[in-house]
Design a protein around this motif. Structure first.
Motif, PDB file in Angstrom:
ATOM      1  N   GLU A 192     -13.161   5.289   6.035  1.00 36.54           N
ATOM      2  CA  GLU A 192     -11.939   5.737   5.364  1.00 36.54           C
ATOM      3  C   GLU A 192     -11.184   6.780   6.188  1.00 36.54           C
ATOM      4  N   ALA A 193     -11.910   7.777   6.667  1.00 33.58           N
ATOM      5  CA  ALA A 193     -11.262   8.837   7.441  1.00 33.58           C
ATOM      6  C   ALA A 193     -10.739   8.299   8.765  1.00 33.58           C
ATOM      7  N   GLY A 194     -11.515   7.431   9.405  1.00 35.16           N
ATOM      8  CA  GLY A 194     -11.090   6.857  10.669  1.00 35.16           C
ATOM      9  C   GLY A 194      -9.847   6.016  10.527  1.00 35.16           C
ATOM     10  N   GLN A 195      -9.780   5.250   9.443  1.00 37.37           N
ATOM     11  CA  GLN A 195      -8.609   4.426   9.197  1.00 37.37           C
ATOM     12  C   GLN A 195      -7.359   5.295   9.053  1.00 37.37           C
ATOM     13  N   ALA A 196      -7.465   6.373   8.281  1.00 38.08           N
ATOM     14  CA  ALA A 196      -6.316   7.265   8.079  1.00 38.08           C
ATOM     15  C   ALA A 196      -5.878   7.892   9.396  1.00 38.08           C
ATOM     16  N   ALA A 197      -6.859   8.278  10.222  1.00 34.39           N
ATOM     17  CA  ALA A 197      -6.534   8.888  11.511  1.00 34.39           C
ATOM     18  C   ALA A 197      -5.864   7.888  12.445  1.00 34.39           C
ATOM     19  N   MET A 198      -6.361   6.654  12.436  1.00 38.81           N
ATOM     20  CA  MET A 198      -5.760   5.614  13.279  1.00 38.81           C
ATOM     21  C   MET A 198      -4.315   5.345  12.858  1.00 38.81           C
ATOM     22  N   ALA A 199      -4.091   5.203  11.566  1.00 35.07           N
ATOM     23  CA  ALA A 199      -2.747   4.924  11.074  1.00 35.07           C
ATOM     24  C   ALA A 199      -1.796   6.064  11.428  1.00 35.07           C
ATOM     25  N   ALA A 200      -2.276   7.297  11.293  1.00 29.06           N
ATOM     26  CA  ALA A 200      -1.443   8.449  11.625  1.00 29.06           C
ATOM     27  C   ALA A 200      -1.112   8.472  13.120  1.00 29.06           C
ATOM     28  N   LYS A 201      -2.070   8.128  13.935  1.00 25.03           N
ATOM     29  CA  LYS A 201      -1.846   8.110  15.384  1.00 25.03           C
ATOM     30  C   LYS A 201      -0.873   7.008  15.773  1.00 25.03           C
ATOM     31  N   LEU A 202      -0.993   5.844  15.142  1.00 22.39           N
ATOM     32  CA  LEU A 202      -0.063   4.754  15.412  1.00 22.39           C
ATOM     33  C   LEU A 202       1.370   5.175  15.094  1.00 22.39           C
ATOM     34  N   THR A 216       3.231   1.153  10.122  1.00 20.77           N
ATOM     35  CA  THR A 216       2.034   0.627   9.464  1.00 20.77           C
ATOM     36  C   THR A 216       2.319   0.486   7.972  1.00 20.77           C
ATOM     37  N   THR A 217       1.557  -0.351   7.313  1.00 21.47           N
ATOM     38  CA  THR A 217       1.650  -0.439   5.861  1.00 21.47           C
ATOM     39  C   THR A 217       0.890   0.713   5.233  1.00 21.47           C
ATOM     40  N   ASP A 218       1.103   0.916   3.955  1.00 19.50           N
ATOM     41  CA  ASP A 218       0.215   1.783   3.197  1.00 19.50           C
ATOM     42  C   ASP A 218      -1.135   1.086   3.062  1.00 19.50           C
ATOM     43  N   GLN A 219      -2.137   1.822   2.643  1.00 22.46           N
ATOM     44  CA  GLN A 219      -3.449   1.206   2.432  1.00 22.46           C
ATOM     45  C   GLN A 219      -3.378   0.218   1.274  1.00 22.46           C
ATOM     46  N   VAL A 220      -3.981  -0.956   1.467  1.00 22.46           N
ATOM     47  CA  VAL A 220      -4.009  -2.014   0.459  1.00 22.46           C
ATOM     48  C   VAL A 220      -5.463  -2.293   0.094  1.00 22.46           C
ATOM     49  N   ASP A 221      -5.768  -2.352  -1.200  1.00 21.34           N
ATOM     50  CA  ASP A 221      -7.123  -2.635  -1.668  1.00 21.34           C
ATOM     51  C   ASP A 221      -7.345  -4.144  -1.695  1.00 21.34           C
ATOM     52  N   ARG A 222      -8.288  -4.628  -0.882  1.00 22.40           N
ATOM     53  CA  ARG A 222      -8.623  -6.051  -0.832  1.00 22.40           C
ATOM     54  C   ARG A 222      -9.953  -6.345  -1.536  1.00 22.40           C
ATOM     55  N   ASP A 223     -10.363  -5.489  -2.437  1.00 27.59           N
ATOM     56  CA  ASP A 223     -11.593  -5.618  -3.232  1.00 27.59           C
ATOM     57  C   ASP A 223     -12.859  -5.396  -2.398  1.00 27.59           C
ATOM     58  N   TYR A 224     -12.983  -6.040  -1.229  1.00 30.07           N
ATOM     59  CA  TYR A 224     -14.194  -5.954  -0.416  1.00 30.07           C
ATOM     60  C   TYR A 224     -14.028  -5.013   0.767  1.00 30.07           C
ATOM     61  N   VAL A 252      -5.111  -1.497   6.265  1.00 31.88           N
ATOM     62  CA  VAL A 252      -3.808  -1.066   6.761  1.00 31.88           C
ATOM     63  C   VAL A 252      -3.406  -2.073   7.833  1.00 31.88           C
ATOM     64  N   TYR A 253      -2.137  -2.516   7.812  1.00 37.55           N
ATOM     65  CA  TYR A 253      -1.679  -3.553   8.741  1.00 37.55           C
ATOM     66  C   TYR A 253      -0.574  -3.015   9.651  1.00 37.55           C
ATOM     67  N   PHE A 254      -0.498  -3.585  10.864  1.00 31.19           N
ATOM     68  CA  PHE A 254       0.601  -3.269  11.784  1.00 31.19           C
ATOM     69  C   PHE A 254       0.699  -4.368  12.835  1.00 31.19           C
ATOM     70  N   ARG A 255       1.883  -4.491  13.432  1.00 34.53           N
ATOM     71  CA  ARG A 255       2.093  -5.421  14.539  1.00 34.53           C
ATOM     72  C   ARG A 255       1.871  -4.677  15.843  1.00 34.53           C
ATOM     73  N   GLU A 256       0.912  -5.141  16.634  1.00 34.26           N
ATOM     74  CA  GLU A 256       0.700  -4.500  17.932  1.00 34.26           C
ATOM     75  C   GLU A 256       1.847  -4.901  18.872  1.00 34.26           C
ATOM     76  N   GLU A 302      -5.062  -5.545  11.682  1.00 35.35           N
ATOM     77  CA  GLU A 302      -5.461  -4.881  10.442  1.00 35.35           C
ATOM     78  C   GLU A 302      -6.550  -3.879  10.788  1.00 35.35           C
ATOM     79  N   ILE A 303      -6.568  -2.758  10.102  1.00 26.37           N
ATOM     80  CA  ILE A 303      -7.691  -1.820  10.167  1.00 26.37           C
ATOM     81  C   ILE A 303      -8.364  -1.873   8.805  1.00 26.37           C
ATOM     82  N   ALA A 304      -9.632  -2.302   8.772  1.00 23.87           N
ATOM     83  CA  ALA A 304     -10.327  -2.552   7.509  1.00 23.87           C
ATOM     84  C   ALA A 304     -11.571  -1.676   7.403  1.00 23.87           C
ATOM     85  N   THR A 305     -11.802  -1.143   6.230  1.00 29.46           N
ATOM     86  CA  THR A 305     -13.006  -0.342   6.000  1.00 29.46           C
ATOM     87  C   THR A 305     -14.224  -1.236   5.795  1.00 29.46           C
TER      88      THR A 305
END
Length: 309
Positions: free
Chosen positions: A226-236, A244-252, A256-260, A267-270
């Motif tokens: 969770e923390a790593g995902q937030a840091a990656m999105a902030a750095k991007l 980047t998108t906001d965090q989306v809950d995919r149940d599993y 967070v998504y972005f176009r490289e 996608e960055i997935a927990t």
């Protein structure tokens, strides 16, 4: 960040029943989750992986029954590869032939042997022989012996105009480093990643653009806590000026998504909560699981979904 590497790869398929047959009965992967597309509940979303559905072993599909064939080109994932034990090259060569799958002659890439072929929708798949992985967890479904079973994702091969801009995102944000070059292909690796630790970029310059459809990859997801995902999105957003998108809950997992820079959807997935959150490990993939907001409409959704038998 708990672990770098690929979390999963998501692709587009045609007929749902054919997709399940190929990945479970031919490749021997486990169907670890059967749910629906969050944005199109009239379509299945299948997840295949190892016995426990570990991150880094997962290939998922949106199977649209009447999907138009796609075309691999610049800005897309060219090939998805899986790890097999070094001793299993002969077994898989024979099994693919026995199952009527036309495979190319085994070739060497970065010192590893790879068997390449296409699935029924034309998606490019490779089995890459890796020494010393015989004792890793495998799945022995549909007659594939444990000593030969697939051991998670090996890599994705991205077909891009140029490697450097995407390489900067891989190394500065996603935890990879450049480890080698072979002709026009640049290899990046996530040190210590047990599965999904390799991204290859095939640099082709000005070439035909890809077209999304059956047989193409929709997106590639990378692991984070969770923390790593937030840091990656902030750095991007802050250092690379990328949206980047906001965090989306995919149940599993949470995403967070972005176009490289090369155009591929990342996608960055927990890792959490995982695929056993709504059914026991022993029966993963056995029942149709729906997002909570779709559960009141289960009967209507089930009536629209295609037969799998």
């Amino acid at each position: 960040m708990s672990q770098a590497g690929i979390h999963h790869v998501t692709a587009i398929a045609g007929r749902a029943a054919r997709n399940i047959d190929f990945y479970t009965k031919t490749l021997g992967m486990r169907l670890v989750k059967k749910t629906v597309n969050f944005d199109d509940p009239g379509t299945y979303h299948f997840y295949y992986g190892d016995e426990a559905g570990q991150p880094g072993t997962i290939l998922t599909f949106f199977p649209w029954e009447h999907a138009v064939p796609g075309r691999v080109g610049v800005g897309e994932t060219e090939e998805t590869s899986f790890r097999i034990p070094q001793s299993a090259v002969g077994y898989w060569t024979h099994r693919l032939l026995e199952k009527g799958v036309e495979a190319d002659r085994a070739e060497r890439r970065f010192g590893e042997t790879a068997i390449t072929f296409k699935d029924p929708d034309g998606m490019r798949i490779a089995l890459v022989a890796v020494p010393g992985i015989e004792d890793e967890i495998g799945w022995t479904g549909n007659g594939v012996p444990i000593e030969s079973a697939i051991r998670g994702v090996h890599s994705v091969d991205l077909l891009l105009k140029e490697a450097a801009p995407t390489g900067e995102i891989l190394t500065d944000v996603l935890g990879f480093k450049e480890v080698g070059r072979d002709g026009s292909t640049v290899r990046f690796a996530a040190e210590g990643a047990p599965y999904g630790g390799v991204v290859d970029i095939h640099e082709v310059g000005d070439f035909l653009r890809g077209r999304s459809g059956a047989g193409t990859v929709h997106h590639v997801a990378f692991r984070a806590d969770e923390a790593g995902q937030a840091a990656m999105a902030a750095k991007l957003r802050g250092e690379h000026r990328m949206r980047t998108t906001d965090q989306v809950d995919r149940d599993y997992f949470r995403s967070v998504y972005f176009r490289e820079p090369g155009g591929v959807l990342f996608e960055i997935a927990t890792d959490d909560p995982g695929f056993a959150v709504d059914e026991p490990l022993a029966s993963l993939g056995g029942a149709l699981k729906l997002p909570k907001n779709y559960e009141p409409f289960r009967s209507e959704i089930e009536a629209k979904l295609p037969e799998l038998a």
